[in-house]
Design a protein around this motif. Structure first.
Motif, PDB file in Angstrom:
ATOM      1  N   VAL A 245      65.767  26.716  -3.392  1.00 57.57           N
ATOM      2  CA  VAL A 245      66.807  27.050  -2.244  1.00 57.57           C
ATOM      3  C   VAL A 245      66.360  26.268  -0.885  1.00 57.57           C
ATOM      4  O   VAL A 245      67.166  26.659   0.091  1.00 57.57           O
ATOM      5  CB  VAL A 245      66.619  28.461  -1.882  1.00 57.57           C
ATOM      6  N   SER A 246      65.513  25.451  -1.214  1.00 59.14           N
ATOM      7  CA  SER A 246      64.932  24.660   0.126  1.00 59.14           C
ATOM      8  C   SER A 246      66.032  24.012   0.861  1.00 59.14           C
ATOM      9  O   SER A 246      65.750  23.622   2.283  1.00 59.14           O
ATOM     10  CB  SER A 246      63.793  23.561  -0.191  1.00 59.14           C
ATOM     11  N   GLY A 247      67.098  23.509   0.238  1.00 60.53           N
ATOM     12  CA  GLY A 247      68.181  22.842   0.865  1.00 60.53           C
ATOM     13  C   GLY A 247      69.180  23.566   1.971  1.00 60.53           C
ATOM     14  O   GLY A 247      69.733  23.161   2.775  1.00 60.53           O
ATOM     15  N   ALA A 248      68.926  25.064   1.690  1.00 62.89           N
ATOM     16  CA  ALA A 248      69.563  26.264   2.607  1.00 62.89           C
ATOM     17  C   ALA A 248      71.108  26.142   2.043  1.00 62.89           C
ATOM     18  O   ALA A 248      71.995  26.374   2.984  1.00 62.89           O
ATOM     19  CB  ALA A 248      69.577  25.814   3.965  1.00 62.89           C
ATOM     20  N   CYS A 249      71.696  25.838   0.967  1.00 61.05           N
ATOM     21  CA  CYS A 249      72.915  25.586   0.473  1.00 61.05           C
ATOM     22  C   CYS A 249      73.508  27.058   0.656  1.00 61.05           C
ATOM     23  O   CYS A 249      72.746  28.089  -0.182  1.00 61.05           O
ATOM     24  CB  CYS A 249      73.279  24.992  -0.708  1.00 61.05           C
ATOM     25  N   THR A 250      74.660  27.466   1.085  1.00 63.76           N
ATOM     26  CA  THR A 250      75.133  28.788   1.157  1.00 63.76           C
ATOM     27  C   THR A 250      75.220  29.418  -0.627  1.00 63.76           C
ATOM     28  O   THR A 250      74.738  30.719  -0.464  1.00 63.76           O
ATOM     29  CB  THR A 250      76.517  28.789   1.732  1.00 63.76           C
ATOM     30  N   ALA A 251      75.778  28.691  -1.503  1.00 61.02           N
ATOM     31  CA  ALA A 251      75.666  29.015  -2.670  1.00 61.02           C
ATOM     32  C   ALA A 251      74.361  29.744  -3.164  1.00 61.02           C
ATOM     33  O   ALA A 251      74.417  30.626  -3.771  1.00 61.02           O
ATOM     34  CB  ALA A 251      76.338  28.177  -3.637  1.00 61.02           C
ATOM     35  N   ASP A 252      73.286  28.959  -2.764  1.00 65.72           N
ATOM     36  CA  ASP A 252      71.801  29.403  -3.237  1.00 65.72           C
ATOM     37  C   ASP A 252      71.460  30.577  -2.622  1.00 65.72           C
ATOM     38  O   ASP A 252      70.675  31.501  -3.093  1.00 65.72           O
ATOM     39  CB  ASP A 252      70.965  28.243  -3.202  1.00 65.72           C
ATOM     40  N   LEU A 253      71.716  30.734  -1.148  1.00 63.56           N
ATOM     41  CA  LEU A 253      71.384  31.781  -0.577  1.00 63.56           C
ATOM     42  C   LEU A 253      72.328  33.121  -0.907  1.00 63.56           C
ATOM     43  O   LEU A 253      71.450  34.097  -0.920  1.00 63.56           O
ATOM     44  CB  LEU A 253      71.670  31.643   0.868  1.00 63.56           C
ATOM     45  N   LEU A 254      73.502  33.042  -1.137  1.00 64.86           N
ATOM     46  CA  LEU A 254      74.094  34.194  -1.756  1.00 64.86           C
ATOM     47  C   LEU A 254      73.468  34.497  -2.954  1.00 64.86           C
ATOM     48  O   LEU A 254      73.370  35.622  -3.312  1.00 64.86           O
ATOM     49  CB  LEU A 254      75.690  33.685  -2.135  1.00 64.86           C
ATOM     50  N   GLU A 255      73.016  33.714  -3.910  1.00 69.81           N
ATOM     51  CA  GLU A 255      72.259  34.298  -5.088  1.00 69.81           C
ATOM     52  C   GLU A 255      70.940  34.924  -4.702  1.00 69.81           C
ATOM     53  O   GLU A 255      70.757  35.817  -5.370  1.00 69.81           O
ATOM     54  CB  GLU A 255      71.992  33.007  -5.973  1.00 69.81           C
ATOM     55  N   LYS A 256      70.348  34.567  -3.952  1.00 70.78           N
ATOM     56  CA  LYS A 256      69.239  35.031  -3.462  1.00 70.78           C
ATOM     57  C   LYS A 256      69.608  36.533  -2.737  1.00 70.78           C
ATOM     58  O   LYS A 256      68.882  37.631  -3.312  1.00 70.78           O
ATOM     59  CB  LYS A 256      68.553  34.395  -2.414  1.00 70.78           C
ATOM     60  N   LEU A 257      70.508  36.803  -1.952  1.00 66.88           N
ATOM     61  CA  LEU A 257      70.692  37.834  -1.626  1.00 66.88           C
ATOM     62  C   LEU A 257      71.128  38.962  -2.589  1.00 66.88           C
ATOM     63  O   LEU A 257      70.841  40.171  -2.472  1.00 66.88           O
ATOM     64  CB  LEU A 257      71.965  37.818  -0.619  1.00 66.88           C
ATOM     65  N   TYR A 258      71.889  38.425  -3.368  1.00 66.25           N
ATOM     66  CA  TYR A 258      72.498  39.141  -4.750  1.00 66.25           C
ATOM     67  C   TYR A 258      71.021  39.789  -5.638  1.00 66.25           C
ATOM     68  O   TYR A 258      70.894  40.933  -5.907  1.00 66.25           O
ATOM     69  CB  TYR A 258      73.400  38.968  -5.640  1.00 66.25           C
ATOM     70  N   ASP A 259      70.018  38.811  -5.694  1.00 70.56           N
ATOM     71  CA  ASP A 259      68.831  39.173  -6.468  1.00 70.56           C
ATOM     72  C   ASP A 259      67.978  40.101  -5.698  1.00 70.56           C
ATOM     73  O   ASP A 259      67.591  41.353  -6.263  1.00 70.56           O
ATOM     74  CB  ASP A 259      67.759  37.714  -6.396  1.00 70.56           C
ATOM     75  N   TRP A 260      67.803  40.055  -4.115  1.00 70.69           N
ATOM     76  CA  TRP A 260      67.233  40.989  -3.576  1.00 70.69           C
ATOM     77  C   TRP A 260      67.966  42.417  -3.436  1.00 70.69           C
ATOM     78  O   TRP A 260      67.310  43.548  -3.604  1.00 70.69           O
ATOM     79  CB  TRP A 260      67.236  40.825  -2.141  1.00 70.69           C
ATOM     80  N   GLU A 261      69.249  42.486  -3.489  1.00 67.51           N
ATOM     81  CA  GLU A 261      70.106  43.627  -3.593  1.00 67.51           C
ATOM     82  C   GLU A 261      69.691  44.352  -5.032  1.00 67.51           C
ATOM     83  O   GLU A 261      69.518  45.574  -4.868  1.00 67.51           O
ATOM     84  CB  GLU A 261      71.668  43.289  -3.335  1.00 67.51           C
ATOM     85  N   HIS A 262      69.715  43.434  -6.022  1.00 72.25           N
ATOM     86  CA  HIS A 262      69.461  44.118  -7.272  1.00 72.25           C
ATOM     87  C   HIS A 262      67.961  44.681  -7.297  1.00 72.25           C
ATOM     88  O   HIS A 262      67.798  45.868  -7.717  1.00 72.25           O
ATOM     89  CB  HIS A 262      69.499  43.073  -8.251  1.00 72.25           C
ATOM     90  N   GLU A 263      67.122  44.030  -6.933  1.00 68.40           N
ATOM     91  CA  GLU A 263      65.715  44.626  -6.682  1.00 68.40           C
ATOM     92  C   GLU A 263      65.425  45.818  -5.933  1.00 68.40           C
ATOM     93  O   GLU A 263      64.863  46.724  -6.370  1.00 68.40           O
ATOM     94  CB  GLU A 263      64.814  43.446  -6.410  1.00 68.40           C
ATOM     95  N   LEU A 264      66.171  45.934  -4.583  1.00 67.31           N
ATOM     96  CA  LEU A 264      66.032  47.033  -3.893  1.00 67.31           C
ATOM     97  C   LEU A 264      66.803  48.172  -4.673  1.00 67.31           C
ATOM     98  O   LEU A 264      66.265  49.402  -4.524  1.00 67.31           O
ATOM     99  CB  LEU A 264      66.971  46.748  -2.760  1.00 67.31           C
ATOM    100  N   GLY A 265      67.743  48.214  -5.650  1.00 66.25           N
ATOM    101  CA  GLY A 265      68.407  49.076  -6.208  1.00 66.25           C
ATOM    102  C   GLY A 265      67.761  49.680  -7.487  1.00 66.25           C
ATOM    103  O   GLY A 265      67.907  50.682  -7.751  1.00 66.25           O
ATOM    104  N   LEU A 266      66.736  48.777  -7.771  1.00 67.16           N
ATOM    105  CA  LEU A 266      65.760  49.318  -8.863  1.00 67.16           C
ATOM    106  C   LEU A 266      64.488  50.357  -8.364  1.00 67.16           C
ATOM    107  O   LEU A 266      63.918  50.931  -9.334  1.00 67.16           O
ATOM    108  CB  LEU A 266      64.929  47.984  -9.482  1.00 67.16           C
ATOM    109  N   HIS A 267      64.457  50.321  -6.905  1.00 64.35           N
ATOM    110  CA  HIS A 267      63.441  51.240  -6.471  1.00 64.35           C
ATOM    111  C   HIS A 267      64.021  52.515  -5.836  1.00 64.35           C
ATOM    112  O   HIS A 267      65.204  52.625  -5.630  1.00 64.35           O
ATOM    113  CB  HIS A 267      62.846  50.259  -5.348  1.00 64.35           C
TER     114      HIS A 267
END
Length: 267
Positions: A245-267
């Motif tokens: 994700v080091s290039g800061a490409c929007t597509a990669d950041l979207l993937e990270k946001l959804y990863d975090w959203e999923h992780e938060l939903g598990l708690h």
């Protein structure tokens, strides 16, 4: 050359023609590349190069290819060359072959532009810098033609194409200071090439609002929108994961946001 005239652009002949013809020719070229790579680890140069007339339109994305019955330049179908190459290699070790073929292609104007605008993974800071620097080396001939990208409408200049395809890189790595597209790409690529992890982290944080603007269905938006939360999660990434994700490409950041959203939903 007349004053104001750009050097001519040449593209491989297998990228020109009706859609079925280009589909067939690019697949055949991919098989040829794969066979040679399998023998000695190298790639053959295109068998024939053709000059693109000044102002002629080059399709850089499949979304814009809505008239298959017309003979046009279909740059985006370099992806079909790669599929044919994988087929010739029985789909073995495709990732290192990807890297080597991209390096080979970036030595040409057509290859440089394809990999910059297609934004195939990986989109790390290092890889994106190499892609942008390759385009900059061929800037003059690439300026001689016009392009269609992801929208149907007037053909784009090279400047407009790079804003449409790589605007995220300029916003993340050269948000202020330079005015021309060329200068912003040059500065951004230089910064990417020498970026530390902290440099990339700051670029990612600058781009997070842009990524968030594309999503509407986050239940934990307030949390994932918090720069402190983002910084903490990014800092915790393993080096290989952060590199992706080091290039800061929007597509990669979207993937990270959804990863975090999923992780938060598990708690």
């Amino acid at each position: 050359m007349a004053p104001g005239q750009h050097p001519s652009l040449q593209l491989p002949s297998f990228l020109y023609g009706l859609y079925p013809s280009v589909n067939q020719k690019t697949h055949k070229e991919g098989l040829r590349c794969g066979e040679q790579y399998g023998k000695d680890g190298s790639f053959p140069v295109p068998p024939q190069m053709l000059e693109v007339a000044p102002g002629e339109v080059v399709l850089t994305h499949g979304v814009a290819d809505f008239r298959h019955e017309q003979p046009v330049w279909r740059l985006y179908m370099v992806s079909n060359v790669m599929s044919g190459m994988y087929e010739a290699l029985n789909w073995r070790n495709t990732l290192p072959v990807d890297d080597l073929y991209e390096t080979f292609c970036r030595e040409s104007a057509w290859g440089a532009l394809y990999f910059a605008t297609s934004q195939d993974a990986p989109r790390s800071a290092e890889r994106t810098a190499l892609r942008l620097q390759a385009v900059l080396r061929f800037w003059e001939p690439l300026q001689s033609v016009r392009y269609l990208f992801k929208t149907l409408g007037p053909a784009l200049t090279l400047d407009e194409l790079m804003v449409a395809s790589c605007g995220w890189a300029m916003d993340a790595w050269c948000p202020v200071g330079e005015t021309s597209v060329y200068a912003r790409l040059k500065t951004g690529a230089e910064r990417m090439a020498r970026a530390t992890r902290e440099d990339s982290l700051e670029a990612i944080l600058r781009q997070m609002p842009r990524a968030l603007s594309y999503v509407r269905d986050l239940k934990h938006r307030a949390v994932v929108s918090d720069p402190s939360f983002q910084r903490e999660r990014l800092a915790a990434l393993e080096p290989s994961a952060f590199e992706r994700v080091s290039g800061a490409c929007t597509a990669d950041l979207l993937e990270k946001l959804y990863d975090w959203e999923h992780e938060l939903g598990l708690h």
